[in-house]
Design a protein around this motif. Structure first.
Motif, PDB file in Angstrom:
ATOM      1  N   GLY A  18       1.032  -1.164  -0.032  1.00 47.37           N
ATOM      2  CA  GLY A  18      -0.052  -0.115  -0.191  1.00 47.37           C
ATOM      3  C   GLY A  18       0.857   0.965   0.026  1.00 47.37           C
ATOM      4  N   LEU A  19       0.220   2.489  -0.032  1.00 46.93           N
ATOM      5  CA  LEU A  19       0.961   3.719  -0.394  1.00 46.93           C
ATOM      6  C   LEU A  19       1.447   4.040   1.363  1.00 46.93           C
ATOM      7  CD1 LEU A  19      -1.085   5.757  -2.918  1.00 46.93           C
ATOM      8  CD2 LEU A  19       1.143   4.732  -3.138  1.00 46.93           C
ATOM      9  N   THR A  20       0.598   3.747   2.322  1.00 42.71           N
ATOM     10  CA  THR A  20       0.945   4.369   3.497  1.00 42.71           C
ATOM     11  C   THR A  20       1.006   3.162   4.413  1.00 42.71           C
ATOM     12  OG1 THR A  20      -1.167   4.689   3.938  1.00 42.71           O
ATOM     13  CG2 THR A  20       0.212   6.545   3.144  1.00 42.71           C
ATOM     14  N   TRP A  21       1.580   3.151   5.777  1.00 37.73           N
ATOM     15  CA  TRP A  21       1.209   2.257   6.746  1.00 37.73           C
ATOM     16  C   TRP A  21       1.005   2.962   7.908  1.00 37.73           C
ATOM     17  CZ3 TRP A  21       3.485   2.467  11.758  1.00 37.73           C
ATOM     18  CH2 TRP A  21       3.351   1.185  12.311  1.00 37.73           C
ATOM     19  N   ASP A  22      -0.390   2.663   8.427  1.00 35.89           N
ATOM     20  CA  ASP A  22      -1.220   3.254   9.377  1.00 35.89           C
ATOM     21  C   ASP A  22      -0.878   2.751  10.626  1.00 35.89           C
ATOM     22  OD1 ASP A  22      -2.233   4.648   7.018  1.00 35.89           O
ATOM     23  OD2 ASP A  22      -3.953   3.259   6.837  1.00 35.89           O
ATOM     24  N   PHE A  23      -1.114   3.525  11.658  1.00 42.42           N
ATOM     25  CA  PHE A  23      -1.069   3.151  13.232  1.00 42.42           C
ATOM     26  C   PHE A  23      -2.026   4.125  13.854  1.00 42.42           C
ATOM     27  CE2 PHE A  23       2.026   6.668  12.772  1.00 42.42           C
ATOM     28  CZ  PHE A  23       2.087   7.544  13.971  1.00 42.42           C
ATOM     29  N   GLU A  24      -2.601   3.658  14.905  1.00 40.12           N
ATOM     30  CA  GLU A  24      -3.662   4.240  15.588  1.00 40.12           C
ATOM     31  C   GLU A  24      -3.323   4.836  16.936  1.00 40.12           C
ATOM     32  OE1 GLU A  24      -7.784   2.844  17.422  1.00 40.12           O
ATOM     33  OE2 GLU A  24      -7.590   2.453  15.421  1.00 40.12           O
ATOM     34  N   VAL A  25      -3.515   5.888  17.468  1.00 40.94           N
ATOM     35  CA  VAL A  25      -3.259   6.515  18.640  1.00 40.94           C
ATOM     36  C   VAL A  25      -4.531   7.119  19.092  1.00 40.94           C
ATOM     37  CG1 VAL A  25      -2.174   7.939  20.219  1.00 40.94           C
ATOM     38  CG2 VAL A  25      -0.981   6.900  18.269  1.00 40.94           C
ATOM     39  N   ASP A  26      -5.166   6.723  20.252  1.00 40.96           N
ATOM     40  CA  ASP A  26      -6.465   7.320  21.226  1.00 40.96           C
ATOM     41  C   ASP A  26      -7.686   7.120  19.934  1.00 40.96           C
ATOM     42  OD1 ASP A  26      -4.955   7.243  23.346  1.00 40.96           O
ATOM     43  OD2 ASP A  26      -4.313   9.473  22.905  1.00 40.96           O
ATOM     44  N   GLY A  27      -7.753   6.352  19.146  1.00 42.87           N
ATOM     45  CA  GLY A  27      -8.766   6.166  18.120  1.00 42.87           C
ATOM     46  C   GLY A  27      -8.459   7.083  16.791  1.00 42.87           C
ATOM     47  N   GLU A  28      -7.448   7.790  16.921  1.00 42.00           N
ATOM     48  CA  GLU A  28      -7.102   8.667  15.683  1.00 42.00           C
ATOM     49  C   GLU A  28      -5.999   7.837  14.858  1.00 42.00           C
ATOM     50  OE1 GLU A  28      -6.029  13.081  14.249  1.00 42.00           O
ATOM     51  OE2 GLU A  28      -5.943  12.383  16.375  1.00 42.00           O
ATOM     52  N   THR A  29      -6.036   7.782  13.496  1.00 41.65           N
ATOM     53  CA  THR A  29      -5.379   7.106  12.613  1.00 41.65           C
ATOM     54  C   THR A  29      -4.237   8.061  12.197  1.00 41.65           C
ATOM     55  OG1 THR A  29      -7.033   5.220  12.048  1.00 41.65           O
ATOM     56  CG2 THR A  29      -5.196   5.709  10.530  1.00 41.65           C
ATOM     57  N   PHE A  30      -2.970   7.290  12.095  1.00 46.02           N
ATOM     58  CA  PHE A  30      -1.923   8.390  11.568  1.00 46.02           C
ATOM     59  C   PHE A  30      -1.297   7.391  10.338  1.00 46.02           C
ATOM     60  CE2 PHE A  30      -2.544   9.726  15.691  1.00 46.02           C
ATOM     61  CZ  PHE A  30      -2.560  11.061  15.467  1.00 46.02           C
ATOM     62  N   SER A  31      -0.584   8.158   9.490  1.00 46.06           N
ATOM     63  CA  SER A  31       0.348   7.292   8.445  1.00 46.06           C
ATOM     64  C   SER A  31       1.592   7.736   8.259  1.00 46.06           C
ATOM     65  CB  SER A  31      -0.676   7.670   7.050  1.00 46.06           C
ATOM     66  OG  SER A  31      -1.890   7.221   7.095  1.00 46.06           O
ATOM     67  N   LEU A  32       2.365   6.515   7.769  1.00 48.71           N
ATOM     68  CA  LEU A  32       3.805   6.806   7.474  1.00 48.71           C
ATOM     69  C   LEU A  32       3.903   6.101   6.195  1.00 48.71           C
ATOM     70  CD1 LEU A  32       5.363   5.690  10.754  1.00 48.71           C
ATOM     71  CD2 LEU A  32       5.215   7.823   9.792  1.00 48.71           C
ATOM     72  N   PRO A  33       4.844   6.801   5.201  1.00 49.39           N
ATOM     73  CA  PRO A  33       4.927   6.377   3.921  1.00 49.39           C
ATOM     74  C   PRO A  33       5.547   4.802   3.924  1.00 49.39           C
ATOM     75  CG  PRO A  33       6.627   7.868   4.245  1.00 49.39           C
ATOM     76  CD  PRO A  33       5.515   7.895   5.567  1.00 49.39           C
ATOM     77  N   THR A  34       5.103   4.218   2.764  1.00 52.00           N
ATOM     78  CA  THR A  34       5.882   2.820   2.758  1.00 52.00           C
ATOM     79  C   THR A  34       7.037   2.675   2.242  1.00 52.00           C
ATOM     80  OG1 THR A  34       4.347   2.235   0.787  1.00 52.00           O
ATOM     81  CG2 THR A  34       3.548   1.305   3.119  1.00 52.00           C
ATOM     82  N   TYR A  65       2.015  15.486  11.871  1.00 48.67           N
ATOM     83  CA  TYR A  65       2.947  15.313  13.244  1.00 48.67           C
ATOM     84  C   TYR A  65       2.311  16.341  14.208  1.00 48.67           C
ATOM     85  CZ  TYR A  65       6.677  16.077  16.364  1.00 48.67           C
ATOM     86  OH  TYR A  65       7.357  16.621  17.479  1.00 48.67           O
ATOM     87  N   GLN A  66       1.776  17.331  14.015  1.00 47.06           N
ATOM     88  CA  GLN A  66       1.202  18.111  15.168  1.00 47.06           C
ATOM     89  C   GLN A  66       0.007  17.601  15.567  1.00 47.06           C
ATOM     90  OE1 GLN A  66       2.613  20.956  16.502  1.00 47.06           O
ATOM     91  NE2 GLN A  66       4.302  20.581  15.030  1.00 47.06           N
ATOM     92  N   ARG A  67      -0.936  16.969  14.915  1.00 42.39           N
ATOM     93  CA  ARG A  67      -2.012  15.966  15.248  1.00 42.39           C
ATOM     94  C   ARG A  67      -1.508  15.022  16.413  1.00 42.39           C
ATOM     95  NH1 ARG A  67      -5.089  13.054  12.514  1.00 42.39           N
ATOM     96  NH2 ARG A  67      -3.561  12.772  10.824  1.00 42.39           N
ATOM     97  N   LEU A  68      -0.376  14.396  16.072  1.00 42.41           N
ATOM     98  CA  LEU A  68       0.009  13.176  16.928  1.00 42.41           C
ATOM     99  C   LEU A  68       0.405  14.074  18.139  1.00 42.41           C
ATOM    100  CD1 LEU A  68       1.054  10.438  17.199  1.00 42.41           C
ATOM    101  CD2 LEU A  68       2.995  10.971  16.330  1.00 42.41           C
ATOM    102  N   CYS A  69       1.076  15.198  18.122  1.00 43.04           N
ATOM    103  CA  CYS A  69       1.672  15.833  19.230  1.00 43.04           C
ATOM    104  C   CYS A  69       0.332  16.351  20.121  1.00 43.04           C
ATOM    105  CB  CYS A  69       2.441  16.993  18.996  1.00 43.04           C
ATOM    106  SG  CYS A  69       3.915  16.667  18.279  1.00 43.04           S
ATOM    107  N   GLN A  70      -0.801  16.288  20.110  1.00 39.63           N
ATOM    108  CA  GLN A  70      -1.689  16.471  20.550  1.00 39.63           C
ATOM    109  C   GLN A  70      -2.128  15.358  21.835  1.00 39.63           C
ATOM    110  OE1 GLN A  70      -2.998  19.663  20.801  1.00 39.63           O
ATOM    111  NE2 GLN A  70      -1.284  19.687  19.416  1.00 39.63           N
ATOM    112  N   HIS A  71      -1.697  14.206  21.362  1.00 44.23           N
ATOM    113  CA  HIS A  71      -1.850  12.874  22.397  1.00 44.23           C
ATOM    114  C   HIS A  71      -0.570  12.584  23.025  1.00 44.23           C
ATOM    115  CE1 HIS A  71      -5.059  11.596  19.667  1.00 44.23           C
ATOM    116  NE2 HIS A  71      -4.457  12.122  18.692  1.00 44.23           N
ATOM    117  N   GLU A  72      -0.883  11.921  24.257  1.00 43.54           N
ATOM    118  CA  GLU A  72       0.362  11.853  25.364  1.00 43.54           C
ATOM    119  C   GLU A  72       0.973  10.357  24.701  1.00 43.54           C
ATOM    120  OE1 GLU A  72       1.376  13.055  27.929  1.00 43.54           O
ATOM    121  OE2 GLU A  72       0.077  14.665  27.397  1.00 43.54           O
ATOM    122  N   VAL A  73       1.759  10.520  23.800  1.00 46.50           N
ATOM    123  CA  VAL A  73       2.636   9.177  23.537  1.00 46.50           C
ATOM    124  C   VAL A  73       4.078   9.451  24.004  1.00 46.50           C
ATOM    125  CG1 VAL A  73       1.353   9.043  21.449  1.00 46.50           C
ATOM    126  CG2 VAL A  73       3.423  10.406  21.538  1.00 46.50           C
TER     127      VAL A  73
END
Length: 96
Positions: A18-34, A65-73
């Motif tokens: 696929g074009l992206t590799w997805d992961f989830e944090v607190d119910g929100e999905t984020f993508s990294l390029p494959t 990235y800024q959306r991810l920063c809103q989560h406590e990771v």
């Protein structure tokens, strides 16, 4: 012997991964390029081994990235994400 067809090989990889590799944090999905463009790889190489923020911002894009920063990771969360990403895509990022 036929020449190696880069476009065909790329298409095959992207079809499998696929074009992206997805992961989830607190119910929100984020993508990294494959696949990482060469220009990005040069910038990745310039990052310090422990620059997780720089690595993620480059791979994800600033907005995601800024959306991810809103989560406590935690650092351990990021390490787990990068380890799974590397295993699934064959890309070794974030390794020191």
């Amino acid at each position: 012997m036929a020449a190696f067809n880069v476009n065909a090989a790329r298409a095959q990889r992207l079809e499998a991964l696929g074009l992206t590799w997805d992961f989830e944090v607190d119910g929100e999905t984020f993508s990294l390029p494959t696949e990482i463009p060469r220009r990005s790889a040069h910038t990745l190489a310039e990052l310090k081994d422990n620059d997780l923020d720089g690595l993620l911002a480059l791979l994800m894009g600033e907005e995601s990235y800024q959306r991810l920063c809103q989560h406590e990771v935690s650092v351990q969360d990021i390490a787990a994400i990068l380890e799974a990403y590397g295993q699934d895509t064959g890309l070794g990022v974030g390794e020191g």
